[in-house]
Write a protein that holds these residues in place. Structure first.
Motif, PDB file in Angstrom:
ATOM      1  N   LYS A  55      35.329  40.039  34.334  1.00 24.35           N
ATOM      2  CA  LYS A  55      36.613  39.983  35.041  1.00 24.35           C
ATOM      3  C   LYS A  55      36.459  39.346  36.430  1.00 24.35           C
ATOM      4  O   LYS A  55      35.444  39.577  37.094  1.00 24.35           O
ATOM      5  N   MET A  56      37.435  38.549  36.833  1.00 20.50           N
ATOM      6  CA  MET A  56      37.433  38.046  38.211  1.00 20.50           C
ATOM      7  C   MET A  56      37.739  39.234  39.128  1.00 20.50           C
ATOM      8  O   MET A  56      38.745  39.905  38.945  1.00 20.50           O
ATOM      9  N   SER A  57      36.864  39.503  40.094  1.00 23.36           N
ATOM     10  CA  SER A  57      37.009  40.683  40.960  1.00 23.36           C
ATOM     11  C   SER A  57      36.913  40.298  42.415  1.00 23.36           C
ATOM     12  O   SER A  57      36.065  39.478  42.784  1.00 23.36           O
ATOM     13  N   LYS A  58      37.710  40.950  43.242  1.00 21.89           N
ATOM     14  CA  LYS A  58      37.683  40.610  44.668  1.00 21.89           C
ATOM     15  C   LYS A  58      36.348  40.974  45.318  1.00 21.89           C
ATOM     16  O   LYS A  58      35.971  40.401  46.322  1.00 21.89           O
ATOM     17  N   SER A  59      35.627  41.936  44.716  1.00 23.07           N
ATOM     18  CA  SER A  59      34.354  42.327  45.330  1.00 23.07           C
ATOM     19  C   SER A  59      33.148  41.558  44.771  1.00 23.07           C
ATOM     20  O   SER A  59      32.015  41.890  45.103  1.00 23.07           O
ATOM     21  N   GLY A  61      43.490  36.884  40.151  1.00 20.77           N
ATOM     22  CA  GLY A  61      43.541  37.932  39.117  1.00 20.77           C
ATOM     23  C   GLY A  61      44.502  39.029  39.550  1.00 20.77           C
ATOM     24  O   GLY A  61      45.383  39.443  38.794  1.00 20.77           O
ATOM     25  N   ASN A  62      44.362  39.488  40.797  1.00 21.53           N
ATOM     26  CA  ASN A  62      45.279  40.509  41.340  1.00 21.53           C
ATOM     27  C   ASN A  62      46.724  39.972  41.323  1.00 21.53           C
ATOM     28  O   ASN A  62      47.666  40.705  41.046  1.00 21.53           O
ATOM     29  N   ILE A 107      42.232  37.856  34.104  1.00 21.19           N
ATOM     30  CA  ILE A 107      41.694  36.565  34.539  1.00 21.19           C
ATOM     31  C   ILE A 107      40.188  36.765  34.718  1.00 21.19           C
ATOM     32  O   ILE A 107      39.753  37.740  35.321  1.00 21.19           O
ATOM     33  N   SER A 113      40.277  46.271  49.140  1.00 20.79           N
ATOM     34  CA  SER A 113      38.814  46.339  49.097  1.00 20.79           C
ATOM     35  C   SER A 113      38.164  44.959  49.169  1.00 20.79           C
ATOM     36  O   SER A 113      36.964  44.827  48.977  1.00 20.79           O
ATOM     37  N   LYS A 156      31.306  50.619  37.763  1.00 15.67           N
ATOM     38  CA  LYS A 156      31.101  50.703  39.217  1.00 15.67           C
ATOM     39  C   LYS A 156      29.885  51.550  39.559  1.00 15.67           C
ATOM     40  O   LYS A 156      29.231  51.311  40.564  1.00 15.67           O
ATOM     41  N   MET A 191      46.834  38.938  31.977  1.00 13.19           N
ATOM     42  CA  MET A 191      46.434  40.353  31.954  1.00 13.19           C
ATOM     43  C   MET A 191      44.969  40.538  32.356  1.00 13.19           C
ATOM     44  O   MET A 191      44.593  41.567  32.879  1.00 13.19           O
ATOM     45  N   ASP A 228      42.639  45.894  32.753  1.00 12.02           N
ATOM     46  CA  ASP A 228      41.505  46.749  33.151  1.00 12.02           C
ATOM     47  C   ASP A 228      41.959  48.132  33.598  1.00 12.02           C
ATOM     48  O   ASP A 228      41.166  49.075  33.590  1.00 12.02           O
ATOM     49  N   GLN A 229      43.221  48.255  34.001  1.00 11.39           N
ATOM     50  CA  GLN A 229      43.703  49.559  34.481  1.00 11.39           C
ATOM     51  C   GLN A 229      44.419  50.366  33.400  1.00 11.39           C
ATOM     52  O   GLN A 229      44.862  51.484  33.644  1.00 11.39           O
ATOM     53  N   GLY A 232      47.025  45.082  35.442  1.00 14.94           N
ATOM     54  CA  GLY A 232      46.181  44.249  34.590  1.00 14.94           C
ATOM     55  C   GLY A 232      45.555  45.138  33.520  1.00 14.94           C
ATOM     56  O   GLY A 232      45.549  46.372  33.656  1.00 14.94           O
ATOM     57  N   GLN A 277      44.085  47.790  45.826  1.00 16.50           N
ATOM     58  CA  GLN A 277      43.131  48.260  46.838  1.00 16.50           C
ATOM     59  C   GLN A 277      42.864  47.177  47.884  1.00 16.50           C
ATOM     60  O   GLN A 277      42.620  46.030  47.501  1.00 16.50           O
TER      61      GLN A 277
END
Ligand code: AQP
Length: 333
Positions: free
Chosen positions: A197-201, A21-22, A188, A15, A115, A186, A151-152, A149, A13
């Motif tokens: 989880k390390m998240s971009k948002s 992580g990605n 981060i 986003s 979310k 798998m 999470d999906q 990863g 995404q």
């Protein structure tokens, strides 16, 4: 499988700014399939709007994500790289699959629960049916493997259930895909809270290392990373902070956990954190250089978006037409 051709499919995404992580959980593993599979890697902008986005930022990040795919080694001659909203078959199939996905199945999705807590003021229907759009992304291309990863994983499993349900009613419609989760990288974790989880948002930018962070920033962020009590560099359940750093070091160096524990025996957290920062910065430097070059040529990125969407549409249209025929929709020639 399309004819005799095995298919790999995944997406990211636009986003936020992409994180390590990605990179380690997904993008780095995409190119593994480029030689032997037909590969589709998508910038999933329609998924991104399940959470409010600033239009100009979404547009900019769509270009950036495509450029990053290429900078991370995905050759557009060998991989179909495209933007989801440019291939309308994704949303068309998603509606159909909505009618084959149970409310209770979607209610179990942990990402929806997370979310909807995080965005309590905007628990929209798209957030709830996100996994159906993801199933549509994957099934349109008769996908065999989905590198993601961990999470999906739950979403890919739901996609398998939907495909099997559809195939039972209308045999031989979809290939049932397998999630492929990399052994290392798998999941981060956040540098500020290694249970998350390390998240971009993530609003705390110090908790996240972005692929495009400069060397000093990367090293500073790792220096500030939360570690655990004790002083040993050891991978263990009761040491989530250090274990996360060991995973990152392992991904970027290819060393095993045992080799890393031996390398840092008798050394302190400070030395270790600096080493993690340095290997991360070294590994990302060539990606960043290539990315800057690619991003500077917007026309070339747009040409790639067009070419990628045309390639993807060819496959998507074939599956969608098969689905419509099976369902009994009248199709005019
Ligand atoms: N921390 C992670 N470790 C390993 N893999 C990860 N992925 C994401 N974060 C990690 C994998 O990256 C791919 C693309 O993810 P996405 O853009 O579809 O969304 P996401 O999983 O929701 O990722 P983010 O960074 O947490 O995004 P936001 O903050 O927007 O929700 C997927 O394969 C994912 O597993």
């Amino acid at each position: 499988m399309f004819g005799e051709q095995k298919i790999s499919y995944s997406g990211v995404q636009p986003s936020g700014n992409l994180t390590i992580g990605n990179y380690l959980g997904a993008i780095k593993n995409f190119s593994i399939y480029s030689e032997q599979y037909k590969t589709f890697y998508c910038v999933v902008d329609q998924h991104a709007i399940t959470v409010r986005q600033v239009p100009a930022e979404l547009r900019r990040r769509t270009y950036e994500t495509l450029a990053l795919y290429m900078a991370c080694g995905l050759d557009p001659e060998k991989n179909t790289l495209y933007v989801q909203s440019m291939v309308p078959e994704h949303t068309e199939l998603a509606w159909i699959l909505n009618c084959f996905t149970m409310f209770v199945e979607l209610s179990r999705m942990t990402q929806f629960k997370d979310k909807s807590t995080k965005h309590a003021d905007n628990v929209n229907a798209g957030l709830f049916t996100y996994p159906v759009l993801m199933a549509s992304d994957i099934l349109l291309y008769q996908t065999d493997v989905v590198p993601v990863g961990i999470d999906q994983k739950q979403h890919v499993e739901l996609c398998r259930d939907v495909a099997e349900r559809f195939n039972q009613l209308y045999p031989d419609t979809f290939t049932v895909p397998e999630p492929v989760i990399a052994k290392s990288g798998m999941k981060i974790m956040s540098l500020a809270d290694p249970t998350k989880k390390m998240s971009k948002s993530d609003e705390n930018t110090n908790a996240v290392v972005y692929i495009l962070d400069d060397r000093d920033t990367i090293i500073r962020k790792f220096k500030r990373a939360v570690t655990d009590s004790g002083a040993e560099i050891r991978y263990a359940a009761d040491k989530p902070g250090v274990s996360n750093l060991i995973s990152i070091y392992s991904c970027f160096t290819g060393k095993t956990v045992e080799e890393i524990e031996r390398e840092f025996e008798g050394k302190g957290y400070g030395d270790f954190k600096l080493a993690v920062g340095e290997v991360t910065a070294d590994a990302l430097a060539p990606v960043q250089e290539k990315y800057r070059m690619l991003l500077a040529d917007k026309a070339a990125l747009e040409a790639q978006m067009k070419k990628g969407a045309e390639e993807a549409s060819w496959y998507a249209r074939r599956t969608l037409s098969k689905v419509k025929k099976k369902l009994g929709f009248v199709q005019l020639r």
